[in-house]
Design a protein around this motif. Structure first.
Motif, PDB file in Angstrom:
ATOM      1  N   ASP A 111      34.294  33.798  38.167  1.00  0.00           N
ATOM      2  CA  ASP A 111      33.978  32.654  37.294  1.00  0.00           C
ATOM      3  C   ASP A 111      35.108  31.626  37.255  1.00  0.00           C
ATOM      4  O   ASP A 111      35.433  31.059  36.205  1.00  0.00           O
ATOM      5  N   GLY A 112      35.742  31.403  38.415  1.00  0.00           N
ATOM      6  CA  GLY A 112      36.775  30.381  38.495  1.00  0.00           C
ATOM      7  C   GLY A 112      38.087  30.733  37.840  1.00  0.00           C
ATOM      8  O   GLY A 112      38.908  29.848  37.577  1.00  0.00           O
ATOM      9  N   ARG A 113      38.313  32.029  37.579  1.00  0.00           N
ATOM     10  CA  ARG A 113      39.557  32.468  36.969  1.00  0.00           C
ATOM     11  C   ARG A 113      40.126  33.665  37.729  1.00  0.00           C
ATOM     12  O   ARG A 113      39.378  34.447  38.312  1.00  0.00           O
TER      13      ARG A 113
ATOM     14  N   THR B 160      42.480  29.728  34.951  1.00  0.00           N
ATOM     15  CA  THR B 160      42.024  28.751  35.929  1.00  0.00           C
ATOM     16  C   THR B 160      43.223  28.264  36.743  1.00  0.00           C
ATOM     17  O   THR B 160      44.389  28.522  36.398  1.00  0.00           O
TER      18      THR B 160
ATOM     19  N   GLU C 119      44.326  25.283  36.928  1.00  0.00           N
ATOM     20  CA  GLU C 119      45.122  24.382  36.109  1.00  0.00           C
ATOM     21  C   GLU C 119      45.984  25.163  35.122  1.00  0.00           C
ATOM     22  O   GLU C 119      47.163  24.817  34.903  1.00  0.00           O
ATOM     23  N   GLU C 120      45.449  26.202  34.532  1.00  0.00           N
ATOM     24  CA  GLU C 120      46.209  26.995  33.570  1.00  0.00           C
ATOM     25  C   GLU C 120      47.370  27.739  34.228  1.00  0.00           C
ATOM     26  O   GLU C 120      48.393  28.004  33.586  1.00  0.00           O
TER      27      GLU C 120
ATOM     28  N   LEU D   3      41.216  30.649  44.289  1.00  0.00           N
ATOM     29  CA  LEU D   3      40.202  30.136  43.368  1.00  0.00           C
ATOM     30  C   LEU D   3      39.315  29.061  43.992  1.00  0.00           C
ATOM     31  O   LEU D   3      38.342  28.619  43.373  1.00  0.00           O
TER      32      LEU D   3
END
Length: 306
Positions: free
Chosen positions: A181-183, A272, A274-275, A294
């Motif tokens: 899920d993108g993480r 994510t 970005e995170e 990712l």
């Protein structure tokens, strides 16, 4: 049609045992090439120059080892071939193959074997299987070099030899990159850890003696997260002066993730791309590597290990 392989040629009792069977059931293949174990197949090779560079480096860092030919097996009741299966006890062949077949190479996941009756050259592979079914060779072979070979319908030629000269000087480690899920999942190492305290790290650990990095990654994910992971094709290898870290992308697993190694990780987190930029990561290469993991379609170049 010429086909190029990374192979190990058998010698001693192992070669004699295979050739005794090939003399009866596949004399044509026996004339074409010595008894052998294929490590990398032509369809897995995307970049030949890169493959050979990796093979030269791996040979310098791999010590000679021993494999054993064990149970006889067949594909499609012999019609797809008859084989002596390889028992890779160290397991050095598996570690070598996973290192060679990092992207952009492919990964077919063929089990290691020495062919007794090949479906293209044996006149009666099904009859061979009827004759040898339930048999076992139980002979060992020492591996001191790995070969780059080309085989056509008449002979095999050794194009390059890579003597094994190890062992490696770096500490071998393996880890899983769990993406969903993108993480990506990371663990925050406890502040009282002797190494890399208080940073976010991938779940994984040291490769134990006699253990392949792939097996290490599975074991560590079970011990640290409480899951049984399905490992995809080998994905990345991160090397510095002290550590050699093998990484696998993991998208599928059985079980619910939990912090099963509280003595190692203060907590787990899923982030994510970005995170990730806001975290104190255990290795400076992680930001780029995990960002790549990712990306949509990352690592989908080969089959899983089943």
């Amino acid at each position: 049609m010429a086909r190029r392989h990374v192979t190990v040629h058998l010698d001693g009792d192992a070669a004699r045992a295979v050739d005794a069977l090939r003399a009866d059931w596949d004399p044509a293949m026996r004339r074409i090439c010595p008894a052998h174990i294929s490590v990398v197949y032509p369809e897995e090779t995307v970049d030949v120059a890169l493959l050979l560079d990796r093979l030269a480096e791996a040979a310098r860092e791999t010590a000679p080892f021993t494999v054993r030919l064990g149970a006889l097996a067949a594909d499609d009741e012999g019609r797809g071939g008859v084989f002596a299966m390889v028992e890779d006890g160290v397991p050095a062949l598996e570690a070598l193959r996973d290192r060679l077949l990092l992207p952009p190479q492919g990964f077919a996941g063929h089990p290691f074997h020495a062919t007794i009756a090949h479906p293209r050259t044996s006149g009666s592979p099904a009859a061979c299987w009827s004759h040898v079914r339930g048999g076992r060779l139980d002979v060992a072979c020492s591996v001191h070099e790995v070969l780059w070979t080309v085989t056509d319908t008449s002979h095999r030629e050794v194009l390059a030899r890579f003597p094994l000269a190890g062992p490696p000087s770096r500490l071998p480690m393996a880890a899983g990159v769990l993406v969903r899920d993108g993480r990506v999942l990371l663990g925050l190492r406890r502040a009282d850890r002797a190494s890399y305290p208080g940073v976010w790290d991938l779940p994984g650990g040291h490769v134990e003696p006699g253990e392949a990095p792939r097996a290490t990654a599975r074991r560590e994910l079970r011990e640290e997260l409480g899951i049984d992971a399905e490992l995809e094709a080998p994905w990345r290898r991160l090397v510095d002066d002290e550590v050699e870290l093998s990484l696998w992308l993991v998208r599928h697993w059985d079980g619910e993730i939990r912090n099963a190694a509280g003595h190692e990780h203060e907590r787990l987190g899923r982030f994510t791309a970005e995170e990730l930029r806001t975290l104190d990561l255990a290795h400076p290469s992680y930001l780029a590597l995990l960002g790549e993991a990712l990306e949509p379609g990352a690592g989908r170049h080969g089959s899983t290990d089943g």
